[in-house]
Design an enzyme around this catalytic site. Sequence first.
Site, PDB file in Angstrom:
ATOM      1  N   ASN A 178       0.781  -1.247   0.000  1.00  0.00           N
ATOM      2  CA  ASN A 178       0.000   0.000   0.000  1.00  0.00           C
ATOM      3  C   ASN A 178       0.812   1.296   0.000  1.00  0.00           C
ATOM      4  OD1 ASN A 178       0.722  -0.496   2.664  1.00  0.00           O
ATOM      5  ND2 ASN A 178      -1.227   0.182   3.509  1.00  0.00           N
ATOM      6  N   CYS A 197      -3.191   1.238   6.961  1.00  0.00           N
ATOM      7  CA  CYS A 197      -3.280   0.462   8.200  1.00  0.00           C
ATOM      8  C   CYS A 197      -4.027   1.220   9.292  1.00  0.00           C
ATOM      9  CB  CYS A 197      -1.895   0.064   8.668  1.00  0.00           C
ATOM     10  SG  CYS A 197      -0.731   1.412   8.563  1.00  0.00           S
ATOM     11  N   SER A 210       0.362  -7.883   6.948  1.00  0.00           N
ATOM     12  CA  SER A 210      -0.793  -8.373   7.699  1.00  0.00           C
ATOM     13  C   SER A 210      -0.368  -9.174   8.936  1.00  0.00           C
ATOM     14  CB  SER A 210      -1.650  -9.251   6.786  1.00  0.00           C
ATOM     15  OG  SER A 210      -0.902 -10.368   6.386  1.00  0.00           O
ATOM     16  N   GLU A 263       5.069  -4.279  11.976  1.00  0.00           N
ATOM     17  CA  GLU A 263       4.066  -3.215  11.794  1.00  0.00           C
ATOM     18  C   GLU A 263       2.878  -3.862  11.096  1.00  0.00           C
ATOM     19  OE1 GLU A 263       4.280  -0.030  12.751  1.00  0.00           O
ATOM     20  OE2 GLU A 263       6.308  -0.214  13.545  1.00  0.00           O
ATOM     21  N   LEU A 264       1.833  -4.167  11.858  1.00  0.00           N
ATOM     22  CA  LEU A 264       0.771  -5.005  11.313  1.00  0.00           C
ATOM     23  C   LEU A 264      -0.546  -4.242  11.153  1.00  0.00           C
ATOM     24  CD1 LEU A 264       1.733  -8.141  13.449  1.00  0.00           C
ATOM     25  CD2 LEU A 264       2.632  -7.454  11.220  1.00  0.00           C
TER      26      LEU A 264
HETATM   27  P1  NAD Z   1       0.920  -9.150   3.333  1.00  0.00           P
HETATM   28  O1  NAD Z   1       1.100  -9.595   4.730  1.00  0.00           O
HETATM   29  O2  NAD Z   1       0.090  -9.964   2.437  1.00  0.00           O
HETATM   30  O3  NAD Z   1       2.326  -8.994   2.597  1.00  0.00           O
HETATM   31  C1  NAD Z   1       3.346  -8.158   3.086  1.00  0.00           C
HETATM   32  C2  NAD Z   1       4.685  -8.661   2.582  1.00  0.00           C
HETATM   33  O4  NAD Z   1       4.979  -9.925   3.165  1.00  0.00           O
HETATM   34  C3  NAD Z   1       4.764  -8.853   1.076  1.00  0.00           C
HETATM   35  O5  NAD Z   1       6.026  -8.406   0.614  1.00  0.00           O
HETATM   36  C4  NAD Z   1       4.649 -10.361   0.941  1.00  0.00           C
HETATM   37  O6  NAD Z   1       5.238 -10.869  -0.234  1.00  0.00           O
HETATM   38  C5  NAD Z   1       5.407 -10.826   2.162  1.00  0.00           C
HETATM   39  N1  NAD Z   1       5.123 -12.204   2.613  1.00  0.00           N
HETATM   40  C6  NAD Z   1       3.977 -12.908   2.474  1.00  0.00           C
HETATM   41  N2  NAD Z   1       4.120 -14.142   3.007  1.00  0.00           N
HETATM   42  C7  NAD Z   1       5.376 -14.218   3.504  1.00  0.00           C
HETATM   43  C8  NAD Z   1       6.120 -15.239   4.180  1.00  0.00           C
HETATM   44  N3  NAD Z   1       5.600 -16.420   4.463  1.00  0.00           N
HETATM   45  N4  NAD Z   1       7.391 -14.964   4.552  1.00  0.00           N
HETATM   46  C9  NAD Z   1       7.934 -13.755   4.289  1.00  0.00           C
HETATM   47  N5  NAD Z   1       7.291 -12.763   3.646  1.00  0.00           N
HETATM   48  C10 NAD Z   1       6.018 -12.987   3.260  1.00  0.00           C
HETATM   49  O7  NAD Z   1       0.357  -7.640   3.420  1.00  0.00           O
HETATM   50  P2  NAD Z   1      -0.160  -6.696   2.243  1.00  0.00           P
HETATM   51  O8  NAD Z   1      -1.479  -7.198   1.757  1.00  0.00           O
HETATM   52  O9  NAD Z   1       0.913  -6.411   1.267  1.00  0.00           O
HETATM   53  O10 NAD Z   1      -0.384  -5.336   3.071  1.00  0.00           O
HETATM   54  C11 NAD Z   1      -1.544  -5.070   3.770  1.00  0.00           C
HETATM   55  C12 NAD Z   1      -1.364  -5.266   5.261  1.00  0.00           C
HETATM   56  O11 NAD Z   1      -0.280  -4.486   5.737  1.00  0.00           O
HETATM   57  C13 NAD Z   1      -2.570  -4.796   6.068  1.00  0.00           C
HETATM   58  O12 NAD Z   1      -2.836  -5.712   7.088  1.00  0.00           O
HETATM   59  C14 NAD Z   1      -2.096  -3.475   6.662  1.00  0.00           C
HETATM   60  O13 NAD Z   1      -2.737  -3.082   7.836  1.00  0.00           O
HETATM   61  C15 NAD Z   1      -0.656  -3.766   6.899  1.00  0.00           C
HETATM   62  N6  NAD Z   1       0.075  -2.512   7.018  1.00  0.00           N
HETATM   63  C16 NAD Z   1       0.541  -2.132   8.245  1.00  0.00           C
HETATM   64  C17 NAD Z   1       1.210  -0.927   8.386  1.00  0.00           C
HETATM   65  C18 NAD Z   1       1.753  -0.477   9.700  1.00  0.00           C
HETATM   66  O14 NAD Z   1       2.598   0.408   9.696  1.00  0.00           O
HETATM   67  N7  NAD Z   1       1.332  -1.027  10.806  1.00  0.00           N
HETATM   68  C19 NAD Z   1       1.401  -0.110   7.264  1.00  0.00           C
HETATM   69  C20 NAD Z   1       0.903  -0.539   6.037  1.00  0.00           C
HETATM   70  C21 NAD Z   1       0.253  -1.744   5.921  1.00  0.00           C
END
Ligand code: NAD
Length: 477
Positions: free
Chosen positions: A152, A284, A229, A248-249
């Site tokens: 995002n 998020c 996530s 950061e979830l």
């Molecule tokens: P996601 O968890 O699907 O993916 C994030 C990253 O993790 C991607 O690069 C993905 O390829 C990688 N990934 C997936 N599986 C993995 C594994 N098994 N091992 C290692 N890496 C892996 O998240 P998304 O859909 O890209 O982003 C949305 C989420 O991010 C939402 O839940 C949102 O709230 C969160 N978010 C949090 C913040 C914050 O600062 N707290 C900021 C932005 C987004």
Amino acid sequence: MIKGYMLIGGKKVFKKEKIVIDFPFDGSPVGTVPRGKKEDVELAVETALKGFEKVKSMTAYERYQALQKAARIIASRSREFAELLTLEVGKTIKESMGEVGRAVNTITLSAEEAKRVLGEEVRFDAAPGIKGKVGFFRRVPLGVIGCITPFNFPLNLTCHKVAPALAAGNAVVIKPSENTSLTVIKLAEVLVEAGFPPEAVNVVTGYGEEAGDALVRDERVRMITFTGSVATGKIIMSRGGLKKYAMELGSNAGVYVDKDQTGRLKELAERIGRGGYALAGQVCISVQRVFVHESLFEEFTKELCSFSKSLKVGDPRLEETDVGPVIDRNAADRIMEWIEEARSMGAQVLCGGRRLSETLIEPTVVVNVPREAKLFRQEVFGPVIVVNPVDSLEAAIEAVNDSPYGLQAGIFTNDLKAAFKFAEEVECGGIMVNEIPTFRVDQMPYGGVKESGIGREGPKFAVEEMTEIKTICFDLN
Ligand code: NAD
């Protein structure tokens, strides 16, 4: 079509197998990136270990200068970065320009952190019987840091990891989201152009379960800094073994509108609406759950719907568009299912609720949503705002806290005591008084409690997470 590549030690690495990156608005291909695998990660980490030796030996001033230069380069190419962000993420061009501006600021703030003194003297002689010993502790870089980033905010959130890591003297291997990797490759190139050793800034593109997993499991990686996530965060922590983690979830941010807010409901509805619909709700800290004092409920929801209907939904490339698409069809399917589920459980969809294309969803207001509905409990990550009435401040605090998440929350009130009670009792990493929970500036400590995460970002705080303490003691006897 942009032909993306991995960046390992400054070299462009291509692979036969590729991942296609689509424009979320109409599904047209924007470019491709290589499908990186374990062997690519291994090479990147090996390279980063060499890079670490080089960054570590740069002076604080050299690191400061390189970061400053990177910020200047990105600022001078703002439009180019913003246009790519719009194509990859589907965010509106206004939102993309905003993200580029913030990324410049995040790098500039990190440059300042490169110059800070991070240790202090230890009073060894404050222990009984100790004399003639002096010393201090310093904060030293960890080594190779794995940065795993979401779709995002591919530019600014990657900057929040990479810039403090480099400021503190670490080397990085970045695994960007497979949906939005092209912007991150550009960022890495700028950092090298600005003066960081090419071995210190590596990007491996690919899927989370392949490239991401290999990075997480690599024992030479001393820290994983992850934004994404909750589900992925939990998997990473269960597989990564002995290393540091910053997580950061997600969240489903709540805000309370107190009974004394009569007379400004139109303004609040607009602010809250903007907090819910920015980036089509894929932030998020998007406003997801609004609790309004029952005496204001009707008027507030009327104002919120009137604002929601005034927004232009459509092609994010157009200057006049307010709300763009969500990231892909699956996300839109899920969001629509959650709206339907809430409706079937007795909630009312006051406005919006229609799908305008595969990925475009109207700004939607759903009221009286039962607590068991996914729209209340989980993170919707779409342009949907839940509004429920509450009869007191206490009820609002209870409702905001009724969530597995705790990133940020907000309250609108004129009552100082109410504001303080809310700030004290709501379980979140950040509380915004007379502001929406979506408010963030890049220098503040940012991060969550409960399932929203571990650790804090914001360059000053990230530098702390990305260093470890070394204690040095001199015996002068
Ligand atoms: P996601 O968890 O699907 O993916 C994030 C990253 O993790 C991607 O690069 C993905 O390829 C990688 N990934 C997936 N599986 C993995 C594994 N098994 N091992 C290692 N890496 C892996 O998240 P998304 O859909 O890209 O982003 C949305 C989420 O991010 C939402 O839940 C949102 O709230 C969160 N978010 C949090 C913040 C914050 O600062 N707290 C900021 C932005 C987004």
